[in-house]
Design an enzyme around this catalytic site. Structure first.
Site, PDB file in Angstrom:
ATOM      1  N   PHE A  41      88.469 -53.096  17.744  1.00 62.57           N
ATOM      2  CA  PHE A  41      88.272 -52.363  16.502  1.00 62.57           C
ATOM      3  C   PHE A  41      89.034 -53.047  15.361  1.00 62.57           C
ATOM      4  O   PHE A  41      89.861 -52.431  14.687  1.00 62.57           O
ATOM      5  CB  PHE A  41      88.706 -50.902  16.630  1.00 62.57           C
ATOM      6  CG  PHE A  41      87.808 -50.071  17.498  1.00 62.57           C
ATOM      7  CD1 PHE A  41      86.433 -50.154  17.380  1.00 62.57           C
ATOM      8  CD2 PHE A  41      88.338 -49.213  18.441  1.00 62.57           C
ATOM      9  CE1 PHE A  41      85.603 -49.388  18.186  1.00 62.57           C
ATOM     10  CE2 PHE A  41      87.511 -48.450  19.258  1.00 62.57           C
ATOM     11  CZ  PHE A  41      86.137 -48.536  19.128  1.00 62.57           C
ATOM     12  N   PRO A  42      88.779 -54.340  15.149  1.00 56.42           N
ATOM     13  CA  PRO A  42      89.547 -55.062  14.127  1.00 56.42           C
ATOM     14  C   PRO A  42      89.203 -54.659  12.701  1.00 56.42           C
ATOM     15  O   PRO A  42      89.992 -54.903  11.792  1.00 56.42           O
ATOM     16  CB  PRO A  42      89.167 -56.524  14.388  1.00 56.42           C
ATOM     17  CG  PRO A  42      87.796 -56.459  14.984  1.00 56.42           C
ATOM     18  CD  PRO A  42      87.801 -55.214  15.830  1.00 56.42           C
TER      19      PRO A  42
ATOM     20  N   TYR B  55      80.829 -51.380  30.269  1.00 58.81           N
ATOM     21  CA  TYR B  55      79.898 -51.285  29.151  1.00 58.81           C
ATOM     22  C   TYR B  55      78.470 -51.232  29.703  1.00 58.81           C
ATOM     23  O   TYR B  55      77.997 -52.190  30.322  1.00 58.81           O
ATOM     24  CB  TYR B  55      80.032 -52.474  28.206  1.00 58.81           C
ATOM     25  CG  TYR B  55      81.402 -52.660  27.602  1.00 58.81           C
ATOM     26  CD1 TYR B  55      82.352 -51.636  27.613  1.00 58.81           C
ATOM     27  CD2 TYR B  55      81.765 -53.860  27.012  1.00 58.81           C
ATOM     28  CE1 TYR B  55      83.605 -51.818  27.050  1.00 58.81           C
ATOM     29  CE2 TYR B  55      83.014 -54.050  26.446  1.00 58.81           C
ATOM     30  CZ  TYR B  55      83.932 -53.027  26.468  1.00 58.81           C
ATOM     31  OH  TYR B  55      85.179 -53.214  25.923  1.00 58.81           O
TER      32      TYR B  55
END
Length: 286
Positions: free
Chosen positions: A200-201, A55
């Protein structure tokens, strides 16, 4: 929720969203605002902070250290290694043992940690035997440089192959209300006492539109659709520990508050019937 011997709470924070753009290539333009979000997360009782060396090319880990060092005793820091970024749009698995060791050492420095609480194999490299990749993490664990091993985007078969080499404490796979591709992995993790950390909940799609089933249940609860989607995940299994990310303190507070919601059996069943058709495909690697 426990990750190995560590209490990690029920909702964590995924720091990936703090990157400046959708490709997760650059650090945030407003660094002070990103630092404020991280600090507010800990103030709200969030215990699990999740990152990766991929990231913003390591800058995401440096940001976490800037915001949170010295770390509170109950904060669990998770990061990942095993993906290279040769270009802005590229995410390439690289699981050679010497590379994983190098990246873990660099993450320790950037995070200002003597030990990383949870270190994930970010992706399985199909060019390297999985036993060699997990074996590299096992050696780092034996040396006290990482406390617990995690795996990301794996199948049940890969999880079991890895567990034959070393203890695994957590699995981080894509999973949300409308994308349940990894349903079996979740159930398998729960059965064996592993944390299942969905990325990505909070999916987006037709189900979240005004008048849709998610909005209807949200209105009944006096909550937002995002909160309701998180509440569904928490209801789904006690092994689930979602890590929603955001650049907004207000949205952070909203996400954390979702753990106070309680779905009725009927509300859960209505949401559970949603078809897995609206998968959030914004990013292919997390």
């Amino acid at each position: 929720m426990r990750i190995g011997d560590l209490d990690a709470g029920r909702i964590g924070f995924g720091a990936m969203r703090l990157a400046a753009d959708g490709t997760v290539w650059e650090p945030p333009a407003d660094r002070a605002a990103a630092v404020a979000v991280l600090r507010r997360a800990v103030e709200l009782g969030v215990q699990l902070i999740d990152s990766s060396d991929a990231y913003a090319l390591g800058a995401n880990e440096e940001l976490i250290a800037e915001a949170l060092y010295p770390y509170a005793a109950d904060v669990v820091i998770a990061t990942k290694g095993g993906v290279t970024r040769p270009g802005r749009e590229e995410w390439i698995p690289l699981g050679r043992p010497e590379y994983l060791r190098q990246q873990a050492e660099l993450s320790l420095r950037r995070l200002r940690r003597d030990v990383i609480d949870l270190y994930y194999l970010h992706r399985v490299d199909p060019q390297v035997p999985l036993a060699d990749q997990v074996g590299a993490l096992a050696r780092l664990r034996e040396e006290g440089k990482i406390r617990h091993i995690g795996l990301s985007e794996v199948s049940v078969a890969q999880l079991e192959e890895a567990r034959a080499v070393a203890p695994v404490a957590a699995v981080q796979n894509l999973y949300n209300l409308t994308d349940r591709t990894h349903e079996q992995v979740l159930d398998h993790a729960a059965e064996h006492g592993l944390a299942f950390v969905p990325f990505f909940p909070i999916a987006v799609g037709e189900h979240a539109a005004p008048g849709g089933p998610l909005a209807e249940v949200a209105a009944e609860l006096g909550a937002t659709p995002a909160q309701t989607a998180l509440a569904w995940l928490l209801h789904r299994s006690p092994a689930v520990l979602p890590i929603p990310g955001t650049t907004s303190v207000a949205h952070l507070e909203e996400n954390v508050a979702a753990q106070r919601l309680t779905l009725t059996a009927g509300q859960y069943a209505r949401l559970d019937r949603l078809a897995a058709r609206d998968r959030d495909t914004t990013m292919t690697v997390r």
